[in-house]
Scaffold this active site. Structure first.
Site, PDB file in Angstrom:
ATOM      1  N   HIS A 186      14.980  99.808  35.485  1.00  0.00           N
ATOM      2  CA  HIS A 186      14.935 100.816  36.529  1.00  0.00           C
ATOM      3  C   HIS A 186      14.876 102.201  35.897  1.00  0.00           C
ATOM      4  O   HIS A 186      15.176 102.367  34.714  1.00  0.00           O
ATOM      5  CB  HIS A 186      16.173 100.707  37.422  1.00  0.00           C
ATOM      6  CG  HIS A 186      17.436 101.154  36.741  1.00  0.00           C
ATOM      7  ND1 HIS A 186      18.127 100.344  35.878  1.00  0.00           N
ATOM      8  CD2 HIS A 186      18.097 102.337  36.768  1.00  0.00           C
ATOM      9  CE1 HIS A 186      19.182 100.995  35.418  1.00  0.00           C
ATOM     10  NE2 HIS A 186      19.189 102.205  35.931  1.00  0.00           N
TER      11      HIS A 186
ATOM     12  N   SER B 235      15.961 106.385  36.142  1.00  0.00           N
ATOM     13  CA  SER B 235      16.883 107.379  36.686  1.00  0.00           C
ATOM     14  C   SER B 235      16.958 108.525  35.697  1.00  0.00           C
ATOM     15  O   SER B 235      15.955 109.155  35.400  1.00  0.00           O
ATOM     16  CB  SER B 235      18.258 106.746  36.951  1.00  0.00           C
ATOM     17  OG  SER B 235      18.766 106.171  35.755  1.00  0.00           O
TER      18      SER B 235
ATOM     19  N   HIS C 249      48.692  96.355  30.625  1.00  0.00           N
ATOM     20  CA  HIS C 249      47.642  97.241  31.148  1.00  0.00           C
ATOM     21  C   HIS C 249      47.027  98.028  29.989  1.00  0.00           C
ATOM     22  O   HIS C 249      47.655  98.208  28.945  1.00  0.00           O
ATOM     23  CB  HIS C 249      48.201  98.191  32.206  1.00  0.00           C
ATOM     24  CG  HIS C 249      49.324  99.052  31.711  1.00  0.00           C
ATOM     25  ND1 HIS C 249      50.631  98.603  31.623  1.00  0.00           N
ATOM     26  CD2 HIS C 249      49.347 100.328  31.256  1.00  0.00           C
ATOM     27  CE1 HIS C 249      51.407  99.558  31.159  1.00  0.00           C
ATOM     28  NE2 HIS C 249      50.650 100.625  30.919  1.00  0.00           N
TER      29      HIS C 249
END
Length: 894
Positions: free
Chosen positions: A436, A438, A578
């Site tokens: 694509h 962009s 985390h």
């Protein structure tokens, strides 16, 4: 090196070898080759071999030595004894200084009897300190390849053409200002590289290099190129980018074998139609952005590639189902495979400077290119389209890698890129594949290691520091998730300098991320090396802190009490659920978070000076630089002979990739046609690893009569303010203020604009009448009128008038503090030398045109036309015949 080896027919000579102590010298000498430049004491080893095994050493045919070696001068005396030597490499650049730049070797000359090497065909003296080419080189009858790049050569010997067998010559990155006419005698020369010098014109004799296939003149100061280049029928590649060319001869289009013509980054005012219509290499559409593709561009089998840049940064091209290759003016390449687009598709492109407000560089990123926008946005191709984007090579450590970053309209994504650099003189190129279109730009980021974590667990470690490991136990996740790891090593010296505390130390900075917002089901085990000079044996646990930072590095929390720390002799091991930033610190400070934030911010900022310097010989030419703190002193030392100016600005801090502007104030303006000019201000992007330099001409917007103009150049961050108060420099406070620095500049008074100059500042010229009565005279007053308009182009005009470089240099030196005197001295010196030449006036007109001063050429032609009319009227009035003496009837024009 492969190309040079092929030219020599000696491919193996370029291979690296290893020669150690004399104990195994025999095996090396058996192949008649000594590669000693890989050893810090290579010259010592050579002298030892020469002393102990001289009979074998003198048979050596291939020899490599480092010119950074302290024993080089002693070794040079022995080299002429190697009568069979065919290839000799005496290169510097094998070591780097504290700033990462290559150190030039110590070689400044060669012994006179060096010319006795009758068999020598290949000589490489690159990265040395040669200011003149040693005369003994001209006595090497077999020399075919000569490399003297990255030296300090100002000129080449007048009899340089005697090297009749030379096929490859590279003098890239020197200070060459002119070329000898004898260069045209190098009839066998195939490859000539004179890029990145100071050439302002070329001799016509360059057109005699009939076997030349590649000519690189990029990065010079060429204002024009001779028509004789059209004689180079064998020429395949002609590099003229990064010069000052105003136009190029249309005759270049007639070169039968030309496959590349690079005219990027010049001052082209017009491009001949013959050049524009050359066939493009595998190009569909017009890279200049015309509304309709040219017929030649539609042929994918075309063989020539012409890259032209006339300040054009946007345009369009068409892609069909057949596929094609496209080369944009900015050097970006595309390959559309057959079937990528099912229907004809018009692609619009735009290349522009990134706006830091929306091009968000991540932590420790380095911006390497402009932004490329391709429309229609979001268009999907049926097969991958390949893109090659040129970029500036970063001087970042090994812990960085180059990626192509693309923006989909919502988020940025990094594409893996293959990088390559064709030649040292060219930019690097990043190659990626996309489905694509962009926005795209090239970025250097911290090396990223990643893996897919399955339910049964896995192991991830850093390729930058293999001692850093992340262990995922079985059951850590239900669904597989992607994890990324980045590491930034921080030296103890950096920590000590920023914190001013010799007791502060830190491990590498670790960043972990994942594609899931859910914490792990089980603790993840992390292994980090202990800070420098700290081991499990001397560890004081009260001084060790584990810090956790948020995604932006704004908040650092001490989590030492929240985790279980285990220690080995070299590592600290802890568990988390985390991911973000993790940092291991060893310090006596009680509040470690504030120190970490300060260090982290300094690792992402750069202390910068702004400099505004004026040329000593031409004060209207101003050099602007944005220089990192550690480069200020060497830069100023390097420029002090040619420039004068104020001290550097106060130190400011800037982000990598940040845009800023320079504005001239108080009656001083710049050329509004510059592509980097935004509302009268110059646009910059700060790169810490490169000097941000713009060398421009500034002029006064008011007529300076008898007085100098005092002004200033101010540097601003981000948005350009509408007005700047006079005391801007005094009021500049805080890191977020718009203005960064203000430096004074001073333009000298323009005495040439006085109405009645009288005695010309100490110059006294006898009456002059150039030309003849029939074609018209130029008088002293005419020359004074012309001089008023010459300005900073006087050197180029003088050279085009036939003055030698030595004369130009002498005129500049004798009048080094006065531009007006330089102009007058040049113009009247030429006039006095050519007053008897009947064609001198036409030569003056031609020189003005070749120097890009059509305005002055038009003025001279108008004066001459008026003189011719007056002469004709006088002939008719007096009733004289054409054969009458012109000397008696001449009327001088004033």
């Amino acid at each position: 090196m492969q190309k040079m080896a092929e030219l020599l027919g000696l491919r193996d000579e370029c291979e690296e070898g290893t020669v150690g102590a004399p104990a195994f010298a025999g095996s090396c000498l058996a192949d008649n080759r000594l590669n000693l430049d890989v050893y810090p004491d290579g010259c010592h080893r050579f002298l030892q071999l020469f002393k102990e095994q001289q009979g074998e050493v003198v048979q050596v045919e291939f020899l490599r030595l480092s010119s950074n070696d302290c024993l080089l001068d002693t070794t040079l005396g022995s080299l002429p004894h190697l009568k069979h030597l065919k290839s000799l490499v005496l290169k510097g650049g094998l070591a780097r200084d504290e700033f990462g730049s290559y150190q030039h070797g110590s070689l400044t000359s060669l012994p006179p009897d060096f010319g006795n090497l009758r068999c020598l065909t290949h000589l490489d003296l690159s990265f040395n300190r040669l200011s003149t080419l040693p005369s003994c080189i001209l006595h090497l009858p077999s020399l075919r390849v000569l490399l003297v790049s990255h030296n300090s050569l100002v000129t080449l010997p007048e009899d340089f053409g005697c090297l009749s067998k030379l096929t490859f010559f590279s003098a890239m990155k020197n200070q060459l200002k002119d070329l000898p006419q004898s260069i045209g005698e190098l009839s066998m020369l195939q490859d000539l590289d004179l890029s990145e010098n100071a050439l302002e014109l070329l001799p016509e004799e360059v057109g005699n290099l009939h076997n030349c296939t590649e000519l690189d003149l990029s990065g010079n100061r060429l204002l024009s190129i001779p028509e004789s280049l059209a004689n180079l029928k064998s020429l395949r590649r002609l590099h003229l980018h990064s010069n000052l060319l105003v136009t190029v001869p249309a005759s270049l289009a007639s070169l039968p074998n030309l496959s590349r013509l690079d005219l990027q980054n010049n001052c082209l005012r017009a491009i001949p139609a013959e050049i524009q219509t050359l066939p493009f290499a595998h190009v569909r559409g017009n890279p200049l952005g015309e509304t309709e593709p040219s017929p030649q561009a539609g042929n994918c089998k075309a063989s020539a590639a012409v890259v032209i840049n006339s300040c054009m940064s946007s345009g369009s091209f068409t892609v069909t189902s057949e596929g094609c290759r496209v080369v944009l003016a900015c050097g970006i390449h595309f390959y559309f495979p057959p079937g990528a687009a099912s229907d004809p598709l018009r692609i619009h492109f735009r290349s522009f400077t990134p706006d830091p407000q929306w091009v968000k560089l991540r932590h420790h990123d380095v911006l390497l290119s402009r932004v490329l926008e391709l429309q229609p946005h979001g268009v999907q191709f049926q097969q991958e389209v390949q893109i090659w984007m040129p970029y500036v090579s970063p001087q970042t450590p090994h812990q960085h890698e180059v990626v192509v970053r693309t923006f989909s309209g919502q988020s940025w994504t990094d594409l893996k890129a293959r990088v390559k650099q064709k030649r040292k003189s060219e930019k690097c190129v990043a190659h990626c594949c996309v489905l694509h279109f962009s926005w795209f730009l090239v970025v250097s980021r911290l090396v990223q290691n990643e893996c897919k974590v399955p339910a049964e667990g896995t192991l991830l470690f850093s390729s930058v520091d293999p001692n850093i490991k992340v262990i995922f136990p079985p059951g850590v996740t239900k669904e597989p998730r992607s994890v990324k790891l980045q590491v930034l090593s921080v030296s103890a010296e950096e920590i000590e300098e920023i914190t001013a505390n010799a007791g502060c130390r830190a491990s590498p900075l670790l960043y972990l991320s994942q594609d899931s917002t859910v914490d792990f089901l089980k603790p993840v085990r992390i292994q980090l090396p202990l800070p420098p000079r700290v081991t499990g044996l001397n560890l004081d646990r009260s001084r060790l802190h584990i810090l956790h930072g948020d995604l932006e590095g704004q908040i650092w929390n001490d989590i030492t009490s929240e985790v279980v720390l285990e220690f080995t002799h070299l590592y600290a091991v802890f568990e988390v659920t985390h991911f973000s930033w993790y940092w291991l610190w060893y310090t006596t400070k009680t509040y470690i978070g504030g120190i970490a934030k300060k260090v982290y911010e300094r690792l992402r900022l750069y202390q910068v000076n702004f400099i505004a310097l004026q040329k000593k010989r031409d004060p209207e030419q101003v050099l602007l630089q944005c220089v990192p703190k550690h480069k200020v002193d060497p830069v100023l030392k390097k420029l002090q002979d040619r420039y004068r100016g104020p001290e550097p600005s106060d130190m400011v801090e800037m982000f990598e990739g940040e845009q800023f502007f320079a504005a001239f104030e108080r009656g001083i303006s710049i050329d509004m046609d510059r592509p980097d000019c935004v509302d009268g201000r110059l646009s910059f992007i700060f790169y810490s690893h490169l000097k941000n330099m713009k060398e421009i001409y500034v002029t006064s917007s008011v007529d300076r009569k008898g007085q100098a103009v005092k002004g200033q150049v101010s540097f601003y961050r981000g948005a350009i303010p509408e007005s700047i108060p006079e005391d801007a420099n005094k009021r500049r406070k805080g890191p977020d203020s718009l203005w960064l620095a203000t430096l004074p500049i001073k333009l000298p008074q323009l005495k040439l604009r006085d109405e009645n100059p009288g005695p010309l500042y100490g110059f006294s010229f006898p009456p002059l009448n150039l030309g003849n009565a029939e074609t018209g005279y130029l008088t002293q007053a005419n020359l004074l009128s012309i001089a008023r308009r010459v300005g900073a182009d006087w050197q180029s005009i003088g050279l085009n008038l036939g003055l030698t470089y030595q004369q130009i240099e002498r005129i500049g030196y004798n009048n080094r503090e006065d531009l007006n005197k330089q102009i007058l001295d040049m113009l009247f010196s030429w006039a006095q030398q050519n007053s008897e030449d009947p064609d001198c006036v036409s030569k003056l007109i031609t020189a003005m045109k070749e120097s890009g001063r059509q305005d002055i050429a038009d003025e001279v032609e108008a004066i001459i036309e008026l003189g011719q009319q007056k002469y004709s009227e006088s002939i008719r009035r007096l009733g004289l015949e054409q054969e009458s003496s012109t000397e008696d009837s001449a009327i001088a024009m004033i």
